[in-house]
Scaffold this motif. Structure first.
Motif, PDB file in Angstrom:
ATOM      1  N   LYS A   1      80.548  98.724  74.836  1.00  0.00           N
ATOM      2  CA  LYS A   1      79.438  97.878  74.386  1.00  0.00           C
ATOM      3  C   LYS A   1      79.874  96.432  74.130  1.00  0.00           C
ATOM      4  CE  LYS A   1      76.619 101.618  73.373  1.00  0.00           C
ATOM      5  NZ  LYS A   1      77.440 102.590  74.014  1.00  0.00           N
ATOM      6  N   PHE A   2      81.190  96.218  73.979  1.00  0.00           N
ATOM      7  CA  PHE A   2      81.683  94.850  73.817  1.00  0.00           C
ATOM      8  C   PHE A   2      81.389  94.063  75.086  1.00  0.00           C
ATOM      9  CE2 PHE A   2      84.570  96.588  70.519  1.00  0.00           C
ATOM     10  CZ  PHE A   2      84.350  95.651  69.527  1.00  0.00           C
ATOM     11  N   ASP A   3      81.031  92.804  74.906  1.00  0.00           N
ATOM     12  CA  ASP A   3      80.828  91.904  76.039  1.00  0.00           C
ATOM     13  C   ASP A   3      82.142  91.292  76.475  1.00  0.00           C
ATOM     14  OD1 ASP A   3      77.766  91.790  76.291  1.00  0.00           O
ATOM     15  OD2 ASP A   3      78.122  91.499  74.146  1.00  0.00           O
ATOM     16  N   GLY A   4      83.154  91.437  75.659  1.00  0.00           N
ATOM     17  CA  GLY A   4      84.487  90.938  75.964  1.00  0.00           C
ATOM     18  C   GLY A   4      85.485  91.553  75.006  1.00  0.00           C
ATOM     19  N   PHE A   5      86.736  91.565  75.419  1.00  0.00           N
ATOM     20  CA  PHE A   5      87.785  92.251  74.684  1.00  0.00           C
ATOM     21  C   PHE A   5      89.041  91.400  74.792  1.00  0.00           C
ATOM     22  CE2 PHE A   5      90.391  96.120  73.856  1.00  0.00           C
ATOM     23  CZ  PHE A   5      89.599  96.713  72.883  1.00  0.00           C
ATOM     24  N   VAL A   6      89.332  90.610  73.768  1.00  0.00           N
ATOM     25  CA  VAL A   6      90.481  89.704  73.783  1.00  0.00           C
ATOM     26  C   VAL A   6      91.463  90.181  72.717  1.00  0.00           C
ATOM     27  CG1 VAL A   6      91.258  87.336  73.452  1.00  0.00           C
ATOM     28  CG2 VAL A   6      89.081  87.777  74.596  1.00  0.00           C
ATOM     29  N   VAL A   7      92.633  90.622  73.171  1.00  0.00           N
ATOM     30  CA  VAL A   7      93.648  91.191  72.292  1.00  0.00           C
ATOM     31  C   VAL A   7      94.947  90.416  72.499  1.00  0.00           C
ATOM     32  CG1 VAL A   7      94.950  93.298  71.782  1.00  0.00           C
ATOM     33  CG2 VAL A   7      92.525  93.451  72.379  1.00  0.00           C
ATOM     34  N   SER A   8      95.592  90.079  71.396  1.00  0.00           N
ATOM     35  CA  SER A   8      96.802  89.244  71.462  1.00  0.00           C
ATOM     36  C   SER A   8      97.877  89.827  72.366  1.00  0.00           C
ATOM     37  CB  SER A   8      97.354  89.015  70.053  1.00  0.00           C
ATOM     38  OG  SER A   8      97.724  90.236  69.447  1.00  0.00           O
ATOM     39  N   GLU A   9      98.029  91.134  72.385  1.00  0.00           N
ATOM     40  CA  GLU A   9      99.042  91.755  73.250  1.00  0.00           C
ATOM     41  C   GLU A   9      98.818  91.352  74.708  1.00  0.00           C
ATOM     42  OE1 GLU A   9     100.942  96.113  73.721  1.00  0.00           O
ATOM     43  OE2 GLU A   9      98.769  96.055  74.106  1.00  0.00           O
ATOM     44  N   ASN A  10      97.566  91.243  75.123  1.00  0.00           N
ATOM     45  CA  ASN A  10      97.252  90.903  76.516  1.00  0.00           C
ATOM     46  C   ASN A  10      97.318  89.401  76.783  1.00  0.00           C
ATOM     47  OD1 ASN A  10      96.740  93.632  76.862  1.00  0.00           O
ATOM     48  ND2 ASN A  10      94.565  93.403  76.491  1.00  0.00           N
ATOM     49  N   ILE A  11      97.073  88.589  75.774  1.00  0.00           N
ATOM     50  CA  ILE A  11      97.042  87.137  75.936  1.00  0.00           C
ATOM     51  C   ILE A  11      98.439  86.539  75.778  1.00  0.00           C
ATOM     52  CG2 ILE A  11      96.037  84.977  75.039  1.00  0.00           C
ATOM     53  CD1 ILE A  11      94.043  86.896  76.457  1.00  0.00           C
ATOM     54  N   GLY A  12      99.258  87.166  74.943  1.00  0.00           N
ATOM     55  CA  GLY A  12     100.612  86.659  74.717  1.00  0.00           C
ATOM     56  C   GLY A  12     100.713  85.710  73.536  1.00  0.00           C
ATOM     57  N   PHE A  13      99.649  85.568  72.780  1.00  0.00           N
ATOM     58  CA  PHE A  13      99.620  84.712  71.593  1.00  0.00           C
ATOM     59  C   PHE A  13      98.815  85.399  70.504  1.00  0.00           C
ATOM     60  CE2 PHE A  13     100.010  81.736  75.122  1.00  0.00           C
ATOM     61  CZ  PHE A  13     101.067  80.928  74.700  1.00  0.00           C
ATOM     62  N   LEU A  14      99.102  85.040  69.259  1.00  0.00           N
ATOM     63  CA  LEU A  14      98.317  85.484  68.112  1.00  0.00           C
ATOM     64  C   LEU A  14      97.363  84.377  67.705  1.00  0.00           C
ATOM     65  CD1 LEU A  14     101.235  86.907  65.915  1.00  0.00           C
ATOM     66  CD2 LEU A  14      99.574  88.256  67.212  1.00  0.00           C
ATOM     67  N   LYS A  15      96.257  84.745  67.066  1.00  0.00           N
ATOM     68  CA  LYS A  15      95.408  83.732  66.449  1.00  0.00           C
ATOM     69  C   LYS A  15      96.250  83.049  65.374  1.00  0.00           C
ATOM     70  CE  LYS A  15      92.653  87.014  65.492  1.00  0.00           C
ATOM     71  NZ  LYS A  15      91.736  87.827  64.746  1.00  0.00           N
ATOM     72  N   PRO A  16      96.153  81.796  65.148  1.00  0.00           N
ATOM     73  CA  PRO A  16      95.096  80.872  65.523  1.00  0.00           C
ATOM     74  C   PRO A  16      95.330  80.136  66.845  1.00  0.00           C
ATOM     75  CG  PRO A  16      96.541  79.761  63.998  1.00  0.00           C
ATOM     76  CD  PRO A  16      97.065  81.171  64.172  1.00  0.00           C
ATOM     77  N   HIS A  17      96.255  80.607  67.663  1.00  0.00           N
ATOM     78  CA  HIS A  17      96.541  79.910  68.923  1.00  0.00           C
ATOM     79  C   HIS A  17      95.257  79.749  69.731  1.00  0.00           C
ATOM     80  CE1 HIS A  17      98.352  78.785  72.711  1.00  0.00           C
ATOM     81  NE2 HIS A  17      99.463  78.546  72.032  1.00  0.00           N
ATOM     82  N   PRO A  18      95.029  78.552  70.260  1.00  0.00           N
ATOM     83  CA  PRO A  18      93.792  78.315  71.016  1.00  0.00           C
ATOM     84  C   PRO A  18      93.629  79.206  72.240  1.00  0.00           C
ATOM     85  CG  PRO A  18      95.195  76.347  71.000  1.00  0.00           C
ATOM     86  CD  PRO A  18      95.849  77.364  70.125  1.00  0.00           C
ATOM     87  N   ALA A  19      94.711  79.753  72.781  1.00  0.00           N
ATOM     88  CA  ALA A  19      94.604  80.626  73.957  1.00  0.00           C
ATOM     89  C   ALA A  19      93.735  81.846  73.673  1.00  0.00           C
ATOM     90  CB  ALA A  19      95.992  81.063  74.423  1.00  0.00           C
ATOM     91  N   MET A  20      93.778  82.345  72.440  1.00  0.00           N
ATOM     92  CA  MET A  20      92.938  83.499  72.082  1.00  0.00           C
ATOM     93  C   MET A  20      91.459  83.126  72.150  1.00  0.00           C
ATOM     94  SD  MET A  20      94.711  86.265  71.353  1.00  0.00           S
ATOM     95  CE  MET A  20      93.732  87.243  70.220  1.00  0.00           C
ATOM     96  N   PHE A  21      91.132  81.957  71.643  1.00  0.00           N
ATOM     97  CA  PHE A  21      89.740  81.518  71.611  1.00  0.00           C
ATOM     98  C   PHE A  21      89.265  81.061  72.991  1.00  0.00           C
ATOM     99  CE2 PHE A  21      91.370  81.447  67.366  1.00  0.00           C
ATOM    100  CZ  PHE A  21      90.340  82.022  66.627  1.00  0.00           C
ATOM    101  N   GLU A  22      90.149  80.442  73.744  1.00  0.00           N
ATOM    102  CA  GLU A  22      89.815  80.047  75.123  1.00  0.00           C
ATOM    103  C   GLU A  22      89.526  81.282  75.969  1.00  0.00           C
ATOM    104  OE1 GLU A  22      89.204  77.250  76.622  1.00  0.00           O
ATOM    105  OE2 GLU A  22      89.880  75.817  75.118  1.00  0.00           O
ATOM    106  N   ALA A  23      90.344  82.327  75.793  1.00  0.00           N
ATOM    107  CA  ALA A  23      90.137  83.564  76.559  1.00  0.00           C
ATOM    108  C   ALA A  23      88.774  84.174  76.226  1.00  0.00           C
ATOM    109  CB  ALA A  23      91.257  84.559  76.268  1.00  0.00           C
ATOM    110  N   ALA A  24      88.423  84.194  74.951  1.00  0.00           N
ATOM    111  CA  ALA A  24      87.123  84.739  74.548  1.00  0.00           C
ATOM    112  C   ALA A  24      85.989  83.855  75.071  1.00  0.00           C
ATOM    113  CB  ALA A  24      87.057  84.863  73.028  1.00  0.00           C
ATOM    114  N   PHE A  25      86.153  82.548  74.960  1.00  0.00           N
ATOM    115  CA  PHE A  25      85.135  81.599  75.419  1.00  0.00           C
ATOM    116  C   PHE A  25      84.860  81.786  76.907  1.00  0.00           C
ATOM    117  CE2 PHE A  25      83.687  77.287  76.634  1.00  0.00           C
ATOM    118  CZ  PHE A  25      82.650  77.127  75.717  1.00  0.00           C
ATOM    119  N   SER A  26      85.902  82.044  77.673  1.00  0.00           N
ATOM    120  CA  SER A  26      85.747  82.202  79.123  1.00  0.00           C
ATOM    121  C   SER A  26      84.956  83.458  79.489  1.00  0.00           C
ATOM    122  CB  SER A  26      87.113  82.231  79.814  1.00  0.00           C
ATOM    123  OG  SER A  26      87.774  83.464  79.582  1.00  0.00           O
TER     124      SER A  26
END
Length: 168
Positions: free
Chosen positions: A73-98
């Motif tokens: 049901k999630f419209d997106g799934f952004v997890v630090s393990e997959n992105i390679g960064f933890l929040k507050p790194h902007p990469a987490m938010f950029e990935a979700a925004f995309s």
């Protein structure tokens, strides 16, 4: 325009103190906090775009949300393990925004809901989106000592998110 909810998991939707891990350190069971599953389903019923933005292991979150039949049901799934960064790194938010459909992709339209001032709130504020602090857990830092830690809104439970969204 549809609102977009970026939402954390640990101590936002689930009580981290109740986590049970397997031998690989993946969460295999956990208790949800204060009717959180019902709130997630209500957000979807009301037409919100819901994207998980969480630090941790992908398999843990899949286990957690499969438990309540919400994973798909999630419209997106952004997890630090997959992105390679933890929040507050902007990469987490950029990935979700995309992951937001283009017609709803406006920072004015996004709320980040999380329990951690240094990760969720700071990350949201620095990314330029509305921050909502789920302030209930005693496990994390609670002192707002710098401007980028100041949430736009504060709630004490997932249930209060629906009330807040009705006001906005």
């Amino acid at each position: 325009m549809k609102k977009v909810i970026f939402i954390d998991c640990g101590d936002t939707l689930v009580d981290e103190a109740t986590q049970i891990f397997d031998e690989y350190e993946n969460v295999i069971d956990v208790e949800f906090y204060d009717n959180a599953p019902e709130v997630l389903f209500k957000l979807k019923e009301l037409g919100y775009i819901v994207i998980l933005v969480a630090d941790g292991r992908d398999k843990s979150f899949r286990n957690i949300f499969n438990k309540i039949n919400f994973l798909d049901k999630f419209d997106g799934f952004v997890v630090s393990e997959n992105i390679g960064f933890l929040k507050p790194h902007p990469a987490m938010f950029e990935a979700a925004f995309s992951l937001i459909p283009k017609e709803y992709r406006s920072k004015d339209n996004i709320l980040m809901v999380g329990n951690n001032l240094r990760r969720d709130i700071k990350g949201a504020n620095n990314f330029g989106i509305t921050s909502v602090w789920m302030n209930w857990s005693p496990r994390y830092f609670h002192e707002i000592s710098e401007p980028d830690l100041m949430p736009d809104y504060e709630i004490k439970s997932p249930r209060e998110l629906i009330t807040l969204l009705e006001r906005l």
